[in-house]
Write a protein that holds these residues in place. Structure first.
Motif, PDB file in Angstrom:
ATOM      1  N   MET A   1      54.831 -35.628  21.958  1.00 22.68           N
ATOM      2  CA  MET A   1      55.672 -36.563  21.231  1.00 22.68           C
ATOM      3  C   MET A   1      56.320 -37.515  22.220  1.00 22.68           C
ATOM      4  O   MET A   1      56.731 -37.118  23.296  1.00 22.68           O
ATOM      5  CB  MET A   1      56.741 -35.795  20.452  1.00 22.68           C
ATOM      6  N   GLN A   2      56.477 -38.745  21.819  1.00 25.05           N
ATOM      7  CA  GLN A   2      57.144 -39.723  22.658  1.00 25.05           C
ATOM      8  C   GLN A   2      58.628 -39.402  22.705  1.00 25.05           C
ATOM      9  O   GLN A   2      59.194 -38.856  21.760  1.00 25.05           O
ATOM     10  CB  GLN A   2      56.940 -41.122  22.090  1.00 25.05           C
ATOM     11  N   SER A   3      59.305 -39.780  23.773  1.00 27.13           N
ATOM     12  CA  SER A   3      60.715 -39.441  23.916  1.00 27.13           C
ATOM     13  C   SER A   3      61.584 -40.079  22.841  1.00 27.13           C
ATOM     14  O   SER A   3      62.589 -39.518  22.458  1.00 27.13           O
ATOM     15  CB  SER A   3      61.214 -39.846  25.297  1.00 27.13           C
ATOM     16  N   GLY A   4      61.209 -41.239  22.332  1.00 25.47           N
ATOM     17  CA  GLY A   4      62.004 -41.889  21.295  1.00 25.47           C
ATOM     18  C   GLY A   4      61.521 -41.567  19.901  1.00 25.47           C
ATOM     19  O   GLY A   4      61.997 -42.114  18.935  1.00 25.47           O
ATOM     20  N   GLY A   5      60.560 -40.662  19.774  1.00 28.73           N
ATOM     21  CA  GLY A   5      59.956 -40.374  18.477  1.00 28.73           C
ATOM     22  C   GLY A   5      60.839 -39.531  17.593  1.00 28.73           C
ATOM     23  O   GLY A   5      61.641 -38.745  18.045  1.00 28.73           O
ATOM     24  N   VAL A   6      60.676 -39.722  16.303  1.00 28.16           N
ATOM     25  CA  VAL A   6      61.380 -38.927  15.303  1.00 28.16           C
ATOM     26  C   VAL A   6      60.524 -37.742  14.935  1.00 28.16           C
ATOM     27  O   VAL A   6      60.972 -36.624  14.842  1.00 28.16           O
ATOM     28  CB  VAL A   6      61.653 -39.784  14.046  1.00 28.16           C
ATOM     29  N   ALA A   7      59.287 -38.022  14.704  1.00 26.82           N
ATOM     30  CA  ALA A   7      58.371 -36.992  14.236  1.00 26.82           C
ATOM     31  C   ALA A   7      57.025 -37.240  14.890  1.00 26.82           C
ATOM     32  O   ALA A   7      56.721 -38.348  15.311  1.00 26.82           O
ATOM     33  CB  ALA A   7      58.238 -37.080  12.715  1.00 26.82           C
ATOM     34  N   SER A   8      56.252 -36.203  14.942  1.00 25.66           N
ATOM     35  CA  SER A   8      54.901 -36.408  15.453  1.00 25.66           C
ATOM     36  C   SER A   8      54.140 -37.264  14.463  1.00 25.66           C
ATOM     37  O   SER A   8      54.508 -37.365  13.297  1.00 25.66           O
ATOM     38  CB  SER A   8      54.213 -35.056  15.639  1.00 25.66           C
ATOM     39  N   ALA A  40      77.314 -43.270  18.264  1.00 25.47           N
ATOM     40  CA  ALA A  40      77.748 -42.789  19.577  1.00 25.47           C
ATOM     41  C   ALA A  40      78.183 -41.327  19.498  1.00 25.47           C
ATOM     42  O   ALA A  40      77.865 -40.528  20.382  1.00 25.47           O
ATOM     43  CB  ALA A  40      78.883 -43.663  20.109  1.00 25.47           C
ATOM     44  N   ALA A  41      78.898 -40.962  18.439  1.00 25.30           N
ATOM     45  CA  ALA A  41      79.343 -39.569  18.273  1.00 25.30           C
ATOM     46  C   ALA A  41      78.152 -38.650  18.018  1.00 25.30           C
ATOM     47  O   ALA A  41      78.094 -37.531  18.540  1.00 25.30           O
ATOM     48  CB  ALA A  41      80.348 -39.480  17.133  1.00 25.30           C
ATOM     49  N   ILE A  42      77.203 -39.119  17.232  1.00 25.75           N
ATOM     50  CA  ILE A  42      75.999 -38.325  16.983  1.00 25.75           C
ATOM     51  C   ILE A  42      75.241 -38.145  18.295  1.00 25.75           C
ATOM     52  O   ILE A  42      74.786 -37.041  18.616  1.00 25.75           O
ATOM     53  CB  ILE A  42      75.103 -38.997  15.919  1.00 25.75           C
ATOM     54  N   GLY A  43      75.109 -39.228  19.053  1.00 29.76           N
ATOM     55  CA  GLY A  43      74.415 -39.164  20.332  1.00 29.76           C
ATOM     56  C   GLY A  43      75.034 -38.137  21.261  1.00 29.76           C
ATOM     57  O   GLY A  43      74.326 -37.365  21.919  1.00 29.76           O
ATOM     58  N   LYS A  44      76.352 -38.116  21.314  1.00 31.86           N
ATOM     59  CA  LYS A  44      77.046 -37.144  22.159  1.00 31.86           C
ATOM     60  C   LYS A  44      76.736 -35.717  21.709  1.00 31.86           C
ATOM     61  O   LYS A  44      76.514 -34.834  22.533  1.00 31.86           O
ATOM     62  CB  LYS A  44      78.551 -37.406  22.114  1.00 31.86           C
ATOM     63  N   ALA A  45      76.696 -35.504  20.408  1.00 26.67           N
ATOM     64  CA  ALA A  45      76.445 -34.163  19.864  1.00 26.67           C
ATOM     65  C   ALA A  45      75.012 -33.698  20.089  1.00 26.67           C
ATOM     66  O   ALA A  45      74.770 -32.501  20.240  1.00 26.67           O
ATOM     67  CB  ALA A  45      76.778 -34.135  18.371  1.00 26.67           C
ATOM     68  N   VAL A  46      74.061 -34.643  20.090  1.00 32.74           N
ATOM     69  CA  VAL A  46      72.645 -34.245  20.182  1.00 32.74           C
ATOM     70  C   VAL A  46      72.007 -34.579  21.533  1.00 32.74           C
ATOM     71  O   VAL A  46      70.834 -34.289  21.745  1.00 32.74           O
ATOM     72  CB  VAL A  46      71.802 -34.858  19.038  1.00 32.74           C
ATOM     73  N   GLY A  47      72.770 -35.216  22.428  1.00 27.24           N
ATOM     74  CA  GLY A  47      72.258 -35.497  23.769  1.00 27.24           C
ATOM     75  C   GLY A  47      71.391 -36.735  23.885  1.00 27.24           C
ATOM     76  O   GLY A  47      70.486 -36.781  24.713  1.00 27.24           O
ATOM     77  N   ALA A  51      71.805 -45.999  21.215  1.00 25.20           N
ATOM     78  CA  ALA A  51      70.619 -46.780  20.836  1.00 25.20           C
ATOM     79  C   ALA A  51      69.477 -45.866  20.383  1.00 25.20           C
ATOM     80  O   ALA A  51      68.782 -46.175  19.409  1.00 25.20           O
ATOM     81  CB  ALA A  51      70.166 -47.650  21.999  1.00 25.20           C
ATOM     82  N   ALA A  52      69.293 -44.756  21.065  1.00 20.71           N
ATOM     83  CA  ALA A  52      68.223 -43.827  20.683  1.00 20.71           C
ATOM     84  C   ALA A  52      68.499 -43.204  19.318  1.00 20.71           C
ATOM     85  O   ALA A  52      67.579 -43.026  18.514  1.00 20.71           O
ATOM     86  CB  ALA A  52      68.063 -42.741  21.742  1.00 20.71           C
ATOM     87  N   VAL A  53      69.762 -42.887  19.056  1.00 17.17           N
ATOM     88  CA  VAL A  53      70.122 -42.341  17.739  1.00 17.17           C
ATOM     89  C   VAL A  53      69.863 -43.388  16.665  1.00 17.17           C
ATOM     90  O   VAL A  53      69.275 -43.098  15.619  1.00 17.17           O
ATOM     91  CB  VAL A  53      71.589 -41.870  17.705  1.00 17.17           C
ATOM     92  N   ARG A  54      70.284 -44.614  16.916  1.00 18.42           N
ATOM     93  CA  ARG A  54      70.079 -45.706  15.947  1.00 18.42           C
ATOM     94  C   ARG A  54      68.588 -45.841  15.621  1.00 18.42           C
ATOM     95  O   ARG A  54      68.197 -45.963  14.465  1.00 18.42           O
ATOM     96  CB  ARG A  54      70.627 -47.010  16.511  1.00 18.42           C
ATOM     97  N   GLN A  55      67.745 -45.796  16.654  1.00 16.32           N
ATOM     98  CA  GLN A  55      66.299 -45.924  16.462  1.00 16.32           C
ATOM     99  C   GLN A  55      65.752 -44.749  15.645  1.00 16.32           C
ATOM    100  O   GLN A  55      64.963 -44.944  14.726  1.00 16.32           O
ATOM    101  CB  GLN A  55      65.604 -45.996  17.818  1.00 16.32           C
ATOM    102  N   ARG A  56      66.179 -43.545  15.975  1.00 12.27           N
ATOM    103  CA  ARG A  56      65.692 -42.369  15.245  1.00 12.27           C
ATOM    104  C   ARG A  56      66.151 -42.388  13.789  1.00 12.27           C
ATOM    105  O   ARG A  56      65.376 -42.059  12.891  1.00 12.27           O
ATOM    106  CB  ARG A  56      66.162 -41.083  15.920  1.00 12.27           C
ATOM    107  N   VAL A  57      67.404 -42.755  13.559  1.00 15.21           N
ATOM    108  CA  VAL A  57      67.902 -42.817  12.180  1.00 15.21           C
ATOM    109  C   VAL A  57      67.082 -43.825  11.381  1.00 15.21           C
ATOM    110  O   VAL A  57      66.679 -43.548  10.245  1.00 15.21           O
ATOM    111  CB  VAL A  57      69.411 -43.155  12.138  1.00 15.21           C
ATOM    112  N   GLN A  58      66.795 -44.969  11.966  1.00 15.18           N
ATOM    113  CA  GLN A  58      66.005 -45.978  11.249  1.00 15.18           C
ATOM    114  C   GLN A  58      64.616 -45.444  10.915  1.00 15.18           C
ATOM    115  O   GLN A  58      64.096 -45.670   9.830  1.00 15.18           O
ATOM    116  CB  GLN A  58      65.911 -47.278  12.052  1.00 15.18           C
ATOM    117  N   LYS A  59      64.001 -44.728  11.856  1.00 16.78           N
ATOM    118  CA  LYS A  59      62.679 -44.153  11.598  1.00 16.78           C
ATOM    119  C   LYS A  59      62.743 -43.100  10.490  1.00 16.78           C
ATOM    120  O   LYS A  59      61.855 -43.031   9.637  1.00 16.78           O
ATOM    121  CB  LYS A  59      62.087 -43.548  12.868  1.00 16.78           C
TER     122      LYS A  59
END
Length: 165
Positions: A1-8, A40-47, A51-59
């Motif tokens: 899986m790519q590092s920015g991926g949501v799902a395979s 930002a808070a979600i990112g802190k909780a999940v590491g 920007a990565a959280v925003r991208q994953r949420v959109q996917k």
């Protein structure tokens, strides 16, 4: 899986749904707790970064894995009647489910294996509106043989916090 991926890219062969990694599942759980939680808070909780959280949420939204919506108490916004309606169908259950599901008052439609072919939750303004929906609209759908209504007297629990598995 790519590092920015949501799902395979491959769907789960058992149900066709995207396979979600543990980080995507953690993001979903964060949003189930509070749909307005900052990225930002979600990112802190999940590491992850904001920007990565925003991208994953959109996917996740684009894939139809989740929705972010305002859930209201129907009574406070003018809908005084709710009911679960069991529907017996003759013929194509999916066609009836599509027709009933197209009605604004149908909050959800479930095809079942049991006493009813469909279970439909409807939300209406009042008794007259509910009568119109059940009698003139649901029962008028080709293939509907009969209905049985279970009118809500009081809603004791409604939650969307089932988490992820």
């Amino acid at each position: 899986m790519q590092s920015g991926g949501v799902a395979s890219r491959n769907a789960d062969p058992s149900n066709g749904a995207p396979h979600l990694d543990s980080v995507s599942l953690a993001i979903i759980e964060q949003l189930q707790e509070d749909g307005r939680r900052p990225y930002a808070a979600i990112g802190k909780a999940v590491g992850l970064s904001e920007a990565a959280v925003r991208q994953r949420v959109q996917k996740l939204l684009d894939q139809g894995v989740m929705q972010i919506v305002a859930v209201t108490d129907p009574l406070t916004v003018g809908f005084r009647r709710q009911a679960m309606v069991g529907v017996h169908v003759e013929g194509d259950v999916e066609a009836v489910a599509e027709a009933v599901g197209a009605m604004d008052e149908a909050e959800y439609v479930v095809m079942t294996a049991g006493s009813f072919d469909l279970i439909v939750e409807i939300v209406c303004e009042d008794d007259d509106h509910m009568l119109e929906v059940i009698n003139r609209r649901i029962r008028a759908v080709p293939g509907v043989r009969s209905t049985e209504s279970f009118v809500y007297l009081k809603l004791k629990k409604q939650t969307y916090m089932w988490g992820t598995r």
